[in-house]
Each structure stands twice: as C-alpha cells, then as structure tokens.
Scaffold this active site. Structure first.
Site, PDB file in Angstrom:
ATOM      1  N   LYS A 123      37.239  26.733  32.387  1.00  0.00           N
ATOM      2  CA  LYS A 123      37.585  26.895  33.802  1.00  0.00           C
ATOM      3  C   LYS A 123      36.758  28.048  34.358  1.00  0.00           C
ATOM      4  CE  LYS A 123      39.975  29.219  36.573  1.00  0.00           C
ATOM      5  NZ  LYS A 123      39.122  29.136  37.760  1.00  0.00           N
ATOM      6  N   GLU A 160      39.497  50.903  38.818  1.00  0.00           N
ATOM      7  CA  GLU A 160      38.275  50.105  38.935  1.00  0.00           C
ATOM      8  C   GLU A 160      38.121  49.597  40.372  1.00  0.00           C
ATOM      9  OE1 GLU A 160      38.189  46.145  37.144  1.00  0.00           O
ATOM     10  OE2 GLU A 160      36.190  46.596  36.381  1.00  0.00           O
ATOM     11  N   GLY A 179      44.485  38.949  32.472  1.00  0.00           N
ATOM     12  CA  GLY A 179      44.379  39.006  31.010  1.00  0.00           C
ATOM     13  C   GLY A 179      45.723  39.304  30.359  1.00  0.00           C
ATOM     14  N   GLU A 222      38.352  40.102  27.649  1.00  0.00           N
ATOM     15  CA  GLU A 222      37.410  41.143  28.114  1.00  0.00           C
ATOM     16  C   GLU A 222      37.759  41.433  29.561  1.00  0.00           C
ATOM     17  OE1 GLU A 222      35.545  42.974  26.476  1.00  0.00           O
ATOM     18  OE2 GLU A 222      35.520  41.870  24.597  1.00  0.00           O
ATOM     19  N   CYS A 252      30.637  44.436  34.845  1.00  0.00           N
ATOM     20  CA  CYS A 252      31.783  45.050  34.141  1.00  0.00           C
ATOM     21  C   CYS A 252      31.352  46.330  33.447  1.00  0.00           C
ATOM     22  CB  CYS A 252      32.387  44.075  33.158  1.00  0.00           C
ATOM     23  SG  CYS A 252      31.154  43.252  32.163  1.00  0.00           S
ATOM     24  N   GLY A 310      37.891  38.709  32.714  1.00  0.00           N
ATOM     25  CA  GLY A 310      38.326  38.884  34.092  1.00  0.00           C
ATOM     26  C   GLY A 310      39.159  40.143  34.228  1.00  0.00           C
ATOM     27  N   SER A 311      40.103  40.105  35.136  1.00  0.00           N
ATOM     28  CA  SER A 311      40.860  41.323  35.450  1.00  0.00           C
ATOM     29  C   SER A 311      41.930  41.605  34.392  1.00  0.00           C
ATOM     30  CB  SER A 311      41.530  41.156  36.814  1.00  0.00           C
ATOM     31  OG  SER A 311      42.442  40.079  36.759  1.00  0.00           O
TER      32      SER A 311
HETATM   33  P1  NAP Z   1      40.144  37.496  37.778  1.00  0.00           P
HETATM   34  O1  NAP Z   1      40.709  37.415  39.121  1.00  0.00           O
HETATM   35  O2  NAP Z   1      41.015  37.904  36.647  1.00  0.00           O
HETATM   36  O3  NAP Z   1      39.531  36.052  37.485  1.00  0.00           O
HETATM   37  C1  NAP Z   1      38.913  35.743  36.265  1.00  0.00           C
HETATM   38  C2  NAP Z   1      39.151  34.302  35.960  1.00  0.00           C
HETATM   39  O4  NAP Z   1      40.552  34.106  35.756  1.00  0.00           O
HETATM   40  C3  NAP Z   1      38.756  33.357  37.101  1.00  0.00           C
HETATM   41  O5  NAP Z   1      38.244  32.175  36.558  1.00  0.00           O
HETATM   42  C4  NAP Z   1      40.099  33.103  37.784  1.00  0.00           C
HETATM   43  O6  NAP Z   1      40.155  31.910  38.500  1.00  0.00           O
HETATM   44  C5  NAP Z   1      40.979  33.038  36.571  1.00  0.00           C
HETATM   45  N1  NAP Z   1      42.406  33.166  36.863  1.00  0.00           N
HETATM   46  C6  NAP Z   1      43.018  33.715  37.950  1.00  0.00           C
HETATM   47  N2  NAP Z   1      44.348  33.598  37.835  1.00  0.00           N
HETATM   48  C7  NAP Z   1      44.598  32.971  36.668  1.00  0.00           C
HETATM   49  C8  NAP Z   1      45.752  32.558  35.997  1.00  0.00           C
HETATM   50  N3  NAP Z   1      46.965  32.783  36.487  1.00  0.00           N
HETATM   51  N4  NAP Z   1      45.616  31.939  34.799  1.00  0.00           N
HETATM   52  C9  NAP Z   1      44.405  31.698  34.273  1.00  0.00           C
HETATM   53  N5  NAP Z   1      43.265  32.054  34.877  1.00  0.00           N
HETATM   54  C10 NAP Z   1      43.357  32.686  36.051  1.00  0.00           C
HETATM   55  O7  NAP Z   1      38.872  38.456  37.720  1.00  0.00           O
HETATM   56  P2  NAP Z   1      37.593  38.398  38.666  1.00  0.00           P
HETATM   57  O8  NAP Z   1      37.962  39.003  39.947  1.00  0.00           O
HETATM   58  O9  NAP Z   1      36.980  37.048  38.646  1.00  0.00           O
HETATM   59  O10 NAP Z   1      36.575  39.329  37.879  1.00  0.00           O
HETATM   60  C11 NAP Z   1      36.547  40.699  38.053  1.00  0.00           C
HETATM   61  C12 NAP Z   1      37.187  41.382  36.882  1.00  0.00           C
HETATM   62  O11 NAP Z   1      36.606  40.899  35.686  1.00  0.00           O
HETATM   63  C13 NAP Z   1      36.934  42.866  36.887  1.00  0.00           C
HETATM   64  O12 NAP Z   1      38.119  43.527  36.510  1.00  0.00           O
HETATM   65  C14 NAP Z   1      35.867  43.045  35.819  1.00  0.00           C
HETATM   66  O13 NAP Z   1      35.864  44.306  35.211  1.00  0.00           O
HETATM   67  C15 NAP Z   1      36.240  41.986  34.861  1.00  0.00           C
HETATM   68  N6  NAP Z   1      35.120  41.621  34.015  1.00  0.00           N
HETATM   69  C16 NAP Z   1      35.110  42.067  32.741  1.00  0.00           C
HETATM   70  C17 NAP Z   1      34.053  41.750  31.907  1.00  0.00           C
HETATM   71  C18 NAP Z   1      34.045  42.208  30.493  1.00  0.00           C
HETATM   72  O14 NAP Z   1      33.237  41.719  29.735  1.00  0.00           O
HETATM   73  N7  NAP Z   1      34.908  43.121  30.108  1.00  0.00           N
HETATM   74  C19 NAP Z   1      32.989  40.979  32.388  1.00  0.00           C
HETATM   75  C20 NAP Z   1      33.030  40.558  33.707  1.00  0.00           C
HETATM   76  C21 NAP Z   1      34.101  40.874  34.519  1.00  0.00           C
HETATM   77  P3  NAP Z   1      39.902  31.922  40.095  1.00  0.00           P
HETATM   78  O15 NAP Z   1      38.527  32.372  40.272  1.00  0.00           O
HETATM   79  O16 NAP Z   1      40.143  30.526  40.466  1.00  0.00           O
HETATM   80  O17 NAP Z   1      40.917  32.873  40.669  1.00  0.00           O
END
Ligand code: NAP
Length: 478
Positions: A170, A380, A228, A245, A279, A223-224
C-alpha cells in the site's frame, strides 16, 4: 491517466482519487484507484496462492526476474524520474538520484538470489552435518510513505521477493505513482501472478484490512510514529513480524575544528534539500560556542541563496512541500518557532505571488538560539525548518544531540579523530555520518534507527534478510 490497482496479475479499476502536482496544483498527475478492504483481502489471498510456486523457484531464477525489473526501470529512467518530481515535488536531479537508487537496489538484491547465505558450522558430534537454510516468511504487507516514493518501496520489495515471499503493497496517497511504476515493471518482467500486489487508497480505510488479512505473516512500515505505534499494537495481537521505520529529529554537531565551508554546505544540504522531507534530514544543528556566530552568519548567507521553485526547472534547489497538510504543518511550526525563539534569521514564510500561488512553497527557515527543550528542538517538523543550538563544547553538544526520544540519524563535522570515535560510540542514532550531510544513504549497509524512531530488524544491505527470511536448522547424521 488512471492508474489501476494490481491484484493477482490483473489491473483492477474502480472509484478513483486525484493526485496533484504540489508545485502546480492545476496539474493532475494521475487518477489512482481507491482500494477497498475487500481488495486487500483479495490481494492477500492471491499472494497466499502464489507463495508455494514463487518460494520454490531457485534463488537465481527469482534474481533473474529482479534483474529484469531493474532493466525496465532503467529503460524508463527519465520518465519515472519526471513522474516523481511531478507527484512529490523534489527536484529532477534528486528524483533521478532516487530512481537510480531503486534500480541499484533491485540489482543488488537480484544478485543476492545467487547467495542467500545460510549457516554451516562444525558439529560437536561425529558424522553430524549441521546447517541452517533461509526460508521465506510468507505473505508480507508493506506500507510506504511519500517522501522516497520509489526507493522505499524498492528497498522493501526487492529483498522480500528475493527471499521468496509474496507481497501486498500500500503506497502513500500523496505519491503513489513512483511505487506504481515499480509494480508496472514487475508486471512487465513477467513476475508470476499473485506474487506482487498493489492497492492504493487511504491508509485510514485500508490499514485495518491489511493488518488483519489472514494470510499475512509480516508487515513492514515506514511513516509516522503515530501510525507505526497503532500498527504495532494491531500486528502484535496476531503475532505478525513487524518492522517500523518512523520519525526523527536528527542533529548535526559542528565543532570548532571542522572544515568550516564543508560544514556549512553539509548542514544546508541535510536541512533543506528535498524540502527537509527526508527522514534523515538535519533539523537541529548544534554548534560549538567559539564558532557559533560565524557559523550562523555563513549558514544564513548560504541559505538565502537557495532557489525555491518547481523542481522541473533547472537551477531550482528546493521544491514545494508535498501537499497542503505538510505545508500547514511547516507553517504551524514556524509560528511556534517565532513565539518561542523570536524572528527567524532566514525564511519564515510561505512563498506566494505568480506561479508560487499554485504550489506549496515555503522559505527555508532558520531559527537561532533554540534551547534543548524548545518545541523546535524536540518535535519533528518534516519540512525546511532548522533549529540552531549553542553548545559549550563537544560533551555538551553530545548531551544536547541525545536529548530527544528519536534516534534515526546524526552527523558530526570535525577534523578531530578522537571526537569522531567518541561520537561514533556515543551518539544515540542508527545512522551516523562524519563530515557528510546527515542524509544520503546507500543500499549496501543496514538502514534504520534506534529509540522511538524504529522497531524491529533493520532494512537494506544484508540486514534485510533478518526481516524477510527465517532460518530452518538441520542436524543430519551420515
Ligand atoms: P504516515 O501518515 O504515517 O503515512 C505513512 C503510510 O501509512 C502511508 O502509506 C499512509 O497512507 C499509511 N497509513 C496512514 N494511516 C494508516 C493506518 N491507519 N493504517 C495503515 N497505514 C496507514 O506518514 P507520512 O506522512 O507519509 O510520512 C512522514 C513520516 O514518515 C515522517 O514522520 C517521517 O519521519 C517518516 N519517515 C521515516 C522514514 C524512516 O526510514 N525512518 C522514512 C521516510 C519517512 P496514506 O498516505 O493513505 O495516509
């Protein structure tokens, strides 16, 4: 163009959602099929059916498919990179770098198909041959973010496939096209039906179905922290293997003995390139007192020269925020910074006027004299907002650097080799750089953080096998 979901080797259409270019919201990048929970179930079932055939293929044969995927991505390199700039906003050179990385990741793991090293050790017993072979774990769910919309799907998919697993992916709704291009390449490479499945759509509506899908054995998430944490709770109820991550608040320490010019350049690069949406981006620069004023002045001067704009245009250094939500987050934190830390020394505003009105552009922003417990030192932002912090000396800088719940990446700028080693052993982060920007990793070594940033086995390099495979241990008397 409408980009369909991919289930059991078929392109599946349905209701769609729009994806717009964050540098020019008049431009629709594509329409993506809004997956339903029933699609996730069908995809997981297809992946389950495909597992026996795929996992029984010899590793080098799976590798041959992955080499083909790399070849196809390479052939479409320029188009895929341009797609990424249009959907995510990063500049074209950055997008090209990322697509090149995805291709390299597929080639690297394709080669691993001819190794998939197990263990062979001598037994204490006479005529006993003992060894452990690697086996796949089964159907793996993948949830990916928008900021590296190609490399992250690639660095999850390639090791999963080479180990013999099958996949339901996804992608992030803000940037699903780059991941879709990889799935398209898997299809064109002839990867058997059901091995790879792709469902776009909102995480909120698909998350439960994915983590609850019966055939699933593992889930890899980037993701966030909030999502997570939620996924971890759900996955644990079913004892799914899980890898997370998540967020960061990465420091760069700048010591008085650094190579001054490259320290400025590395900090600007790590803080602002890709609009601060890496990230591993630097969001805190911790500067030794004796060079603090000179360093801040140079940092501000260099930052003011950065050109913000549409990433397709030559000469642009920094693209837009990925979407309106991220723009609002950036501006909200800038307001908090203004209240807690006073006027920024650079930036501090949305950029408007002319073509800028059509995109989500923010000035690269620097706040100075941020204290260790201020909001900008702890939370963040995930945007082009840098907190500059003052440290009395190296020990003080290390204490400030480690004074956060996150532990993704950290960097030091110094020419003192003892300080380098003190940093290497003392920094509470999973990825360290020395005299380089804090962001910018390769695929051949483990990737991931510590503390609240990550959970479970690391990604990439040989460490990827710790997540995507299991050992089967054999004792054999001959
Ligand atoms: P996010 O809102 O957590 O989204 C990440 C993924 O999770 C997206 O595909 C999102 O889908 C999905 N998601 C949302 N709600 C969900 C649920 N209830 N169940 C399952 N999946 C769900 O994070 P983001 O805003 O895309 O990314 C930014 C964050 O990612 C930042 O905190 C950044 O630090 C972190 N990040 C970390 C790394 C690492 O390697 N540590 C790398 C890149 C990014 P939708 O898009 O449809 O909402």
């Amino acid at each position: 163009m409408t980009f369909a979901n991919y289930i059991n080797g078929e392109w599946v259409s349905g209701d769609t959602f729009e994806n717009r270019n964050p540098a020019n919201t008049d431009e629709v990048v594509g329409l993506f099929v809004k997956g339903k929970p029933s699609d996730v179930d069908a995809a997981a079932e297809a992946a389950s059916q495909a597992l026996a055939g795929w996992s029984k293929l010899p590793g080098p044969s799976r590798g041959a498919y992955l080499f083909k995927v790399a070849e196809i991505l390479d052939r479409k390199f320029d188009d895929i990179a341009a797609d990424m700039t249009r959907e995510e906003g990063k500049t074209l050179p950055e997008a090209k770098g990322e697509v090149r990385r995805s291709i390299n990741i597929f080639r690297y793991f394709a080669g691993e198909g001819s190794r998939l090293n197990g263990l062979l050790v001598p037994s204490e017993r006479d005529r006993v041959h003992m060894f452990a072979i690697r086996k796949p774990i089964g159907v793996v769910g993948m949830v990916t973010p928008w900021n590296f919309p190609s490399a992250i799907p690639a660095w999850k998919l390639a090791p999963a496939l080479i180990c013999g697993n099958t996949v339901v992916m996804k992608p992030a709704s803000a940037a699903p096209l780059s991941a879709w291009r990889i799935i398209e390449a898997c299809h064109e490479a002839g990867i058997p039906r059901g091995v790879v499945n792709f469902i776009a759509g909102s995480g909120g509506s698909l998350g439960n179905a994915l983590v609850g899908a019966k055939p699933l054995k593992a889930i890899s998430f980037t993701g966030s922290c909030e999502i997570g944490q939620w996924l971890h709770g759900k996955a644990s109820e079913r004892r799914l293997r899980i890898q997370l991550e998540m967020g960061g608040k990465n420091p760069t320490i700048v010591l008085a003995d650094c190579d001054f010019k490259s320290a400025v350049e590395n900090t600007v690069n790590a803080a602002f390139f890709s609009t601060g949406q890496k990230c591993t981006a630097t969001s805190r620069v911790i500067v030794e007192e004796s060079i603090y004023d000179a360093f801040v002045a140079a940092l501000v001067e260099r930052t003011k020269k950065l050109k913000v704009g549409n990433g397709m245009e030559p000469g642009v250094d920094i693209g837009p925020a990925v979407d309106e939500g991220q723009l609002e987050t950036d501006l909200r934190y800038i307001e908090i910074g203004k209240k807690e830390n006073g006027a920024p020394l650079a930036g501090g505003n949305r950029i408007t006027g002319g073509a800028y009105d059509k995109g989500y552009f923010v000035e690269p922003t620097i706040f100075a004299d941020v204290a260790p417990n201020d909001t900008l030192a702890q939370e963040e932002v995930f945007g082009p907002v840098l907190a500059v912090m003052r440290a009395k000396n190296f020990e003080d800088a290390m204490a400030i650097a480690n004074n956060i719940p996150f532990g993704l990446s950290a960097s030091i700028q110094t020419t003192n080799v003892s300080r380098v080693f003190d940093f290497v052993y003392g920094a509470e982060a999973g990825l360290l750089t020395v005299n380089l920007p804090s962001a910018g990793v390769e695929y051949q070594l483990p990737f991931g953080g510590t503390k609240d940033s990550s959970f479970g086995p690391k990604e990439q390099g040989p460490a990827a096998f710790d997540f995507y495979s299991d050992y089967k241990t054999v004792y054999l008397k001959y």
